[in-house]
Motif scaffolding. Structure first.
Motif, mmCIF file in Angstrom:
data_model
loop_
_atom_site.group_PDB
_atom_site.id
_atom_site.type_symbol
_atom_site.label_atom_id
_atom_site.label_comp_id
_atom_site.label_asym_id
_atom_site.label_seq_id
_atom_site.Cartn_x
_atom_site.Cartn_y
_atom_site.Cartn_z
ATOM 1 N N ILE A 200 35.264 36.541 42.376
ATOM 2 C CA ILE A 200 37.358 37.913 42.015
ATOM 3 C C ILE A 200 38.333 36.967 41.526
ATOM 4 C CG2 ILE A 200 38.788 38.963 43.009
ATOM 5 C CD1 ILE A 200 36.823 40.001 45.026
ATOM 6 N N TYR A 201 38.832 35.245 41.830
ATOM 7 C CA TYR A 201 39.871 34.574 41.433
ATOM 8 C C TYR A 201 39.784 34.552 39.536
ATOM 9 C CZ TYR A 201 41.173 34.301 46.251
ATOM 10 O OH TYR A 201 42.252 34.864 47.394
ATOM 11 N N ASP A 202 38.323 33.695 39.425
ATOM 12 C CA ASP A 202 38.157 33.178 38.683
ATOM 13 C C ASP A 202 37.738 34.626 37.505
ATOM 14 O OD1 ASP A 202 36.872 31.508 36.629
ATOM 15 O OD2 ASP A 202 35.412 32.405 37.276
ATOM 16 N N LYS A 203 37.756 35.578 38.118
ATOM 17 C CA LYS A 203 37.492 36.535 36.932
ATOM 18 C C LYS A 203 38.703 36.635 36.423
ATOM 19 C CE LYS A 203 33.195 38.212 37.569
ATOM 20 N NZ LYS A 203 32.357 39.764 38.403
ATOM 21 N N LEU A 204 39.806 37.167 37.667
ATOM 22 C CA LEU A 204 41.266 37.871 37.161
ATOM 23 C C LEU A 204 42.249 36.424 36.837
ATOM 24 C CD1 LEU A 204 41.394 40.736 39.516
ATOM 25 C CD2 LEU A 204 40.481 40.709 37.705
ATOM 26 N N LYS A 205 41.815 35.306 36.799
ATOM 27 C CA LYS A 205 42.498 34.382 36.832
ATOM 28 C C LYS A 205 43.600 34.903 37.817
ATOM 29 C CE LYS A 205 39.809 33.325 33.524
ATOM 30 N NZ LYS A 205 38.669 31.911 33.812
ATOM 31 N N VAL A 206 43.154 34.812 38.810
ATOM 32 C CA VAL A 206 44.476 34.462 39.541
ATOM 33 C C VAL A 206 44.278 33.185 40.956
ATOM 34 C CG1 VAL A 206 44.920 36.728 39.708
ATOM 35 C CG2 VAL A 206 43.282 36.087 41.476
ATOM 36 N N SER A 207 45.179 32.702 41.425
ATOM 37 C CA SER A 207 45.191 31.893 42.292
ATOM 38 C C SER A 207 45.324 31.834 43.901
ATOM 39 C CB SER A 207 46.059 30.335 41.826
ATOM 40 O OG SER A 207 47.478 31.161 42.547
ATOM 41 N N ASP A 208 45.966 32.669 44.272
ATOM 42 C CA ASP A 208 45.452 33.039 45.728
ATOM 43 C C ASP A 208 45.372 34.550 45.890
ATOM 44 O OD1 ASP A 208 48.377 33.610 45.881
ATOM 45 O OD2 ASP A 208 49.081 32.108 45.628
ATOM 46 N N ARG A 209 45.822 35.222 46.838
ATOM 47 C CA ARG A 209 45.829 36.803 47.668
ATOM 48 C C ARG A 209 46.591 37.314 47.493
ATOM 49 N NH1 ARG A 209 42.079 38.050 52.384
ATOM 50 N NH2 ARG A 209 40.365 35.703 52.567
ATOM 51 N N VAL A 210 47.657 36.543 46.982
ATOM 52 C CA VAL A 210 49.143 37.011 46.932
ATOM 53 C C VAL A 210 49.357 37.140 45.599
ATOM 54 C CG1 VAL A 210 51.782 36.627 47.019
ATOM 55 C CG2 VAL A 210 50.664 35.766 48.488
ATOM 56 N N GLU A 211 48.967 36.547 45.293
ATOM 57 C CA GLU A 211 49.136 36.752 43.008
ATOM 58 C C GLU A 211 47.595 38.108 43.085
ATOM 59 O OE1 GLU A 211 47.995 34.142 40.214
ATOM 60 O OE2 GLU A 211 49.918 33.147 40.790
ATOM 61 N N LEU A 212 46.034 37.739 44.016
ATOM 62 C CA LEU A 212 45.707 39.176 43.668
ATOM 63 C C LEU A 212 46.085 40.196 43.731
ATOM 64 C CD1 LEU A 212 42.527 40.096 43.268
ATOM 65 C CD2 LEU A 212 42.377 38.920 45.289
ATOM 66 N N ALA A 213 46.792 40.747 45.719
ATOM 67 C CA ALA A 213 47.882 41.582 45.665
ATOM 68 C C ALA A 213 48.175 42.638 45.133
ATOM 69 C CB ALA A 213 48.090 41.649 47.467
ATOM 70 N N LEU A 214 48.844 41.475 43.786
ATOM 71 C CA LEU A 214 49.979 41.867 43.102
ATOM 72 C C LEU A 214 49.446 42.182 41.286
ATOM 73 C CD1 LEU A 214 52.682 38.682 43.127
ATOM 74 C CD2 LEU A 214 53.345 41.646 43.608
ATOM 75 N N TYR A 215 47.968 41.890 41.539
ATOM 76 C CA TYR A 215 47.515 41.788 40.352
ATOM 77 C C TYR A 215 46.624 42.961 40.582
ATOM 78 C CZ TYR A 215 43.947 41.919 36.929
ATOM 79 O OH TYR A 215 42.926 42.087 35.641
ATOM 80 N N ALA A 216 46.107 43.599 41.891
ATOM 81 C CA ALA A 216 45.658 45.626 42.249
ATOM 82 C C ALA A 216 46.976 45.956 42.202
ATOM 83 C CB ALA A 216 44.904 44.947 43.133
ATOM 84 N N ILE A 217 47.723 45.779 42.559
ATOM 85 C CA ILE A 217 48.979 47.232 42.638
ATOM 86 C C ILE A 217 49.774 47.550 40.992
ATOM 87 C CG2 ILE A 217 51.523 48.052 42.941
ATOM 88 C CD1 ILE A 217 50.688 45.979 46.019
ATOM 89 N N LYS A 218 49.946 46.333 40.425
ATOM 90 C CA LYS A 218 50.096 46.079 38.725
ATOM 91 C C LYS A 218 48.940 47.592 37.550
ATOM 92 C CE LYS A 218 51.223 43.911 34.814
ATOM 93 N NZ LYS A 218 51.108 42.440 34.378
ATOM 94 N N HIS A 219 47.833 46.777 37.886
ATOM 95 C CA HIS A 219 46.907 47.500 37.344
ATOM 96 C C HIS A 219 46.065 48.469 38.364
ATOM 97 C CE1 HIS A 219 46.566 44.872 34.490
ATOM 98 N NE2 HIS A 219 46.320 43.713 35.093
ATOM 99 N N GLY A 220 46.297 49.313 39.387
ATOM 100 C CA GLY A 220 45.565 50.377 39.844
ATOM 101 C C GLY A 220 44.418 49.642 40.894
ATOM 102 N N LEU A 221 45.020 48.710 41.087
ATOM 103 C CA LEU A 221 42.742 48.354 41.789
ATOM 104 C C LEU A 221 43.363 48.368 43.271
ATOM 105 C CD1 LEU A 221 41.818 45.445 39.441
ATOM 106 C CD2 LEU A 221 40.889 47.802 39.305
ATOM 107 N N ASN A 222 44.823 48.940 43.661
ATOM 108 C CA ASN A 222 44.547 48.480 45.280
ATOM 109 C C ASN A 222 44.251 50.320 46.052
ATOM 110 O OD1 ASN A 222 46.761 50.427 44.216
ATOM 111 N ND2 ASN A 222 48.318 50.250 45.271
ATOM 112 N N GLN A 223 43.401 50.761 45.339
ATOM 113 C CA GLN A 223 42.691 51.795 45.852
ATOM 114 C C GLN A 223 41.275 51.832 46.024
ATOM 115 O OE1 GLN A 223 43.702 54.233 48.116
ATOM 116 N NE2 GLN A 223 46.012 53.918 47.245
ATOM 117 N N PRO A 224 40.185 52.434 47.088
ATOM 118 C CA PRO A 224 38.899 52.055 46.669
ATOM 119 C C PRO A 224 38.064 52.246 45.969
ATOM 120 C CG PRO A 224 39.529 52.628 49.550
ATOM 121 C CD PRO A 224 40.012 53.108 48.258
ATOM 122 N N ALA A 225 36.760 52.119 45.135
ATOM 123 C CA ALA A 225 36.719 52.087 43.688
ATOM 124 C C ALA A 225 35.706 53.839 44.266
ATOM 125 C CB ALA A 225 35.691 51.068 43.443
ATOM 126 N N PRO A 226 35.497 54.753 43.437
ATOM 127 C CA PRO A 226 35.420 56.240 43.395
ATOM 128 C C PRO A 226 33.592 55.662 43.784
ATOM 129 C CG PRO A 226 35.635 56.021 41.322
ATOM 130 C CD PRO A 226 36.640 54.435 41.885
#
Length: 226
Positions: A200-226
């Motif tokens: 996931i880090y490689d695909k989204l170009k983030v470096s840690d969980r904090v950046e991943l959580a920010l990315y998820a909120i920004k792009h609407g990925l903080n809810q389970p996939a349908p």
């Protein structure tokens, strides 16, 4: 209640009324501070903030809840630009780093005195940060990372390349789950979780969980996939 035009206007956000009552008594005892409203949850807090237009929001909600994480930037982006002070029992770690990066102006530990609370409210109202020593170190670390050349490029949206399982993991990380909790909830091993995170880090170009959580909120990925 009057409009307290010369006071710092405070909005309290805590799910327990008894706790809010105690905070109101403590804050209202200061002549320059006035509690203008109380909310028990995220949705109430945002609605009330638009109505009473507080200078400072004193927030005590779980930082492992995506609704809380979404509330922080939503409050700071309101037209009247309120400042946000977090009241927490957490000493350090990713939830507090994430809250600061999302726009919180300060973090106050619940072990502090009422006098320190009032001082912190005045501090963030002046536009300053209120942080203890451990949080100051975290913020300085974030500042250095953000100004490193490797962090200056805009990250592309690579969410379309995520598998369903990876989308599920991203959503759970945004809710604050660690590796062990992720493994338990998904019924997979810790090693499998780490392998998924590396992908996931490689695909989204983030470096840690904090950046991943920010990315998820920004792009609407903080809810389970349908």
């Amino acid at each position: 209640m009057d409009d307290a035009p010369n006071c710092i206007r405070i909005l309290l956000v805590h799910k327990h009324r008894l706790f809010r009552d105690a905070l109101r008594c403590l804050i209202d005892a200061c002549p320059d501070l006035r509690v203008m409203g109380e909310a028990a949850g995220s949705s109430d807090a945002l609605t009330l903030a638009r109505s009473v237009r507080p200078h400072v929001v004193l927030l005590d909600l779980p930082l492992d809840d995506s609704a809380t994480l979404a509330l922080i930037p939503a409050l700071t982006l309101l037209e009247h630009n309120p400042r946000l002070l977090l009241l927490t029992s957490i000493n350090q770690g990713e939830p507090l780093r994430l809250a600061i990066r999302l726009g919180a102006a300060g973090v106050l530990h619940k072990a502090e005195s009422g006098a320190v609370l009032c001082k912190a409210l005045r501090c963030v109202h002046r536009g300053e940060l209120w942080l203890d020593r451990s949080m100051t170190a975290l913020v300085l670390q974030e500042f250095r990372q953000q100004h490193h050349p490797d962090h200056q490029t805009t990250k592309p949206n690579g969410s379309s390349s995520l598998s369903r399982r990876e989308r599920e993991i991203v959503a759970l990380v945004a809710h604050g789950l660690g590796t062990r909790k992720l493994a338990e909830q998904l019924h997979i091993s810790d090693k499998t979780v780490r392998n998924h995170l590396a992908s996931i880090y490689d695909k989204l170009k983030v470096s840690d969980r904090v950046e991943l959580a920010l990315y998820a909120i920004k792009h609407g990925l903080n809810q389970p996939a349908p």
